[in-house]
Design an enzyme around this catalytic site. Structure first.
Site, PDB file in Angstrom:
ATOM      1  N   THR A 105      15.594  12.715  69.086  1.00  0.00           N
ATOM      2  CA  THR A 105      16.864  11.999  69.013  1.00  0.00           C
ATOM      3  C   THR A 105      16.877  10.833  70.002  1.00  0.00           C
ATOM      4  O   THR A 105      17.363   9.742  69.699  1.00  0.00           O
ATOM      5  CB  THR A 105      18.034  12.941  69.334  1.00  0.00           C
ATOM      6  OG1 THR A 105      18.010  14.056  68.435  1.00  0.00           O
ATOM      7  CG2 THR A 105      19.376  12.230  69.202  1.00  0.00           C
TER       8      THR A 105
ATOM      9  N   GLN B 134      18.458  14.036  62.843  1.00  0.00           N
ATOM     10  CA  GLN B 134      18.910  13.093  63.865  1.00  0.00           C
ATOM     11  C   GLN B 134      18.155  11.767  63.752  1.00  0.00           C
ATOM     12  O   GLN B 134      16.930  11.743  63.823  1.00  0.00           O
ATOM     13  CB  GLN B 134      18.709  13.671  65.263  1.00  0.00           C
ATOM     14  CG  GLN B 134      19.545  14.914  65.534  1.00  0.00           C
ATOM     15  CD  GLN B 134      18.792  16.193  65.262  1.00  0.00           C
ATOM     16  OE1 GLN B 134      17.888  16.244  64.430  1.00  0.00           O
ATOM     17  NE2 GLN B 134      19.175  17.255  65.971  1.00  0.00           N
TER      18      GLN B 134
ATOM     19  N   ASP C 169      28.094  14.641  63.723  1.00  0.00           N
ATOM     20  CA  ASP C 169      28.084  14.213  65.134  1.00  0.00           C
ATOM     21  C   ASP C 169      27.693  12.745  65.259  1.00  0.00           C
ATOM     22  O   ASP C 169      26.940  12.356  66.164  1.00  0.00           O
ATOM     23  CB  ASP C 169      27.097  15.066  65.951  1.00  0.00           C
ATOM     24  CG  ASP C 169      27.370  16.556  65.841  1.00  0.00           C
ATOM     25  OD1 ASP C 169      28.535  16.928  65.594  1.00  0.00           O
ATOM     26  OD2 ASP C 169      26.420  17.348  65.996  1.00  0.00           O
TER      27      ASP C 169
ATOM     28  N   ARG D 158      33.519  18.254  68.004  1.00  0.00           N
ATOM     29  CA  ARG D 158      33.091  19.511  68.608  1.00  0.00           C
ATOM     30  C   ARG D 158      32.347  19.166  69.894  1.00  0.00           C
ATOM     31  O   ARG D 158      31.741  18.097  70.012  1.00  0.00           O
ATOM     32  CB  ARG D 158      32.219  20.328  67.664  1.00  0.00           C
ATOM     33  CG  ARG D 158      30.936  19.634  67.212  1.00  0.00           C
ATOM     34  CD  ARG D 158      30.108  20.537  66.334  1.00  0.00           C
ATOM     35  NE  ARG D 158      28.859  19.909  65.880  1.00  0.00           N
ATOM     36  CZ  ARG D 158      27.878  20.567  65.271  1.00  0.00           C
ATOM     37  NH1 ARG D 158      27.987  21.869  65.040  1.00  0.00           N
ATOM     38  NH2 ARG D 158      26.787  19.930  64.884  1.00  0.00           N
TER      39      ARG D 158
ATOM     40  N   TRP E 286      29.585  18.827  72.425  1.00  0.00           N
ATOM     41  CA  TRP E 286      28.144  18.934  72.642  1.00  0.00           C
ATOM     42  C   TRP E 286      27.873  19.591  73.994  1.00  0.00           C
ATOM     43  O   TRP E 286      26.881  20.296  74.171  1.00  0.00           O
ATOM     44  CB  TRP E 286      27.519  17.543  72.551  1.00  0.00           C
ATOM     45  CG  TRP E 286      26.020  17.520  72.629  1.00  0.00           C
ATOM     46  CD1 TRP E 286      25.152  18.553  72.375  1.00  0.00           C
ATOM     47  CD2 TRP E 286      25.207  16.397  72.971  1.00  0.00           C
ATOM     48  NE1 TRP E 286      23.845  18.148  72.536  1.00  0.00           N
ATOM     49  CE2 TRP E 286      23.845  16.826  72.902  1.00  0.00           C
ATOM     50  CE3 TRP E 286      25.475  15.075  73.327  1.00  0.00           C
ATOM     51  CZ2 TRP E 286      22.780  15.972  73.179  1.00  0.00           C
ATOM     52  CZ3 TRP E 286      24.412  14.235  73.589  1.00  0.00           C
ATOM     53  CH2 TRP E 286      23.083  14.672  73.524  1.00  0.00           C
TER      54      TRP E 286
END
Length: 337
Positions: A121, A150, A196, A252, A254
């Site tokens: 990532t 990702q 995300d 949410r 991380w």
């Protein structure tokens, strides 16, 4: 053989010639002294894919700018698709990338986590901004890898970064706001993704942006540290979605202390009633700070929001100003245009 006196005179002349050759004549009244290098002189360069500019690649232009500039170095980018894995190093400060048009200037690459090149990532980004005082206007940042995991389009870790009228295109992890000591401002931008797709530890404001979810998943994944008063703040944004997206969460955590706040935001019907998720860890509910103020639209009703989220009162919402959010060790207030 010539007489001795002629030999002596000839020898003296030969010895004198190099001496005269080394003497520099004094400058005349019209001679200009060489200009000393300056870090305080504005620079403007042009990038074009057809050789009509100073450079053909954006990376070449960035590297041509002097290190640690104290005034703006503007790189004007003509319309075109630039297949580059661009890095703005930490020593390249006060750089502005100014595109000819938002749709016409596209910086694209296709690295993703787990590909043949063994990217993660953190290394998958198409564009990585490390220098402070960076600005981008009228540019599309794209990761073209597709829905493969990702794949970052834009990775920002420099402080005082500003993006206006830009597009960030990708799927999972489109926009990486990378480190806690980075303050970032996004105005009139379009950001799309799946999971995300706005994530990281920076303090960031999204002002009048369009946030587009491409499928059921999560919009934000902040990793705000306990040392930060603010994480992600959305002002007057629109949350939109593809037709197939029916259940999208606002965010949410991380990391446990994630902070995300939506103020005066239009929320489409794709936003789930509960609004937020704890990433399957109830302990996150004790430290994460998720809040809304004056949410509007079919996805806005607060009745069924998770109990550990917050609905701000007007007096609480007043603390969310650019001056306070971006106060930091040195004050910074980006200008709205």
């Amino acid at each position: 053989m010539p007489p001795l006196k002629y030999l002596v005179v000839s020898g003296l002349l030969l010895m004198a010639a190099p001496l005269f050759a080394q003497v520099t004549p004094p400058p005349t009244a019209t001679t200009k002294p060489a200009e000393a290098p300056s870090f305080n002189k504005a620079v403007r360069l042009t990038v074009a894919p057809d050789d009509s500019g100073d450079y053909r690649t954006i990376q070449e232009a960035v590297m041509a700018v002097r290190d640690f500039m104290q005034v703006e170095a503007t790189i004007f980018i003509k319309n075109g698709t630039y297949r580059e894995k661009l890095v703005v190093p930490s020593q390249k400060t006060h750089i502005t990338l100014l595109g000819e048009s938002k749709e016409g200037v596209v910086i694209t690459y296709g690295d993703y986590s787990g590909d043949a090149e063994k990217h993660t990532t953190y290394t998958s980004s198409t564009v990585r901004v490390q220098g402070n005082d960076f600005t981008a206007e009228n540019i599309t940042f794209e990761n073209s890898a597709g829905p493969v995991g990702q794949a970052v389009a834009l990775h920002v870790e420099g402080d005082r970064a500003t993006f206006r009228n830009c597009r960030m295109l990708g799927h999972q992890d489109t926009l990486f706001l990378a480190i806690e000591n980075s303050r970032q401002y996004y105005q009139d931008c379009y950001i799309e993704g799946t999971t995300d797709f706005i994530f990281g530890a920076s303090t960031a404001v999204f002002d009048h942006c369009i946030i587009y979810s491409k499928r059921d998943s999560y919009i934000t994944a902040a990793s705000t540290t306990p040392r930060q008063q603010f994480g992600f703040v959305f002002f007057d944004c629109q949350l939109t979605a593809a037709p197939e997206a029916k259940k999208v969460y606002l965010g949410r955590p991380w990391r446990p202390h994630a902070r995300t706040v939506f103020i005066n935001t239009d929320m489409g019907a794709h936003i789930t009633e509960t609004g937020w998720d704890n990433w399957r860890n109830p302990d996150n509910e004790k430290t994460a700070y998720y809040a809304e103020f004056n949410s509007r639209g079919p996805g806005a009703p607060a009745k069924n929001r998770v109990a550990w989220s917050h609905q701000l009162k007007a007096k609480d919402a007043k603390q969310y100003t650019l001056e306070k959010i971006f106060a930091g060790p040195t004050a910074w207030t980006p200008q709205r245009k």
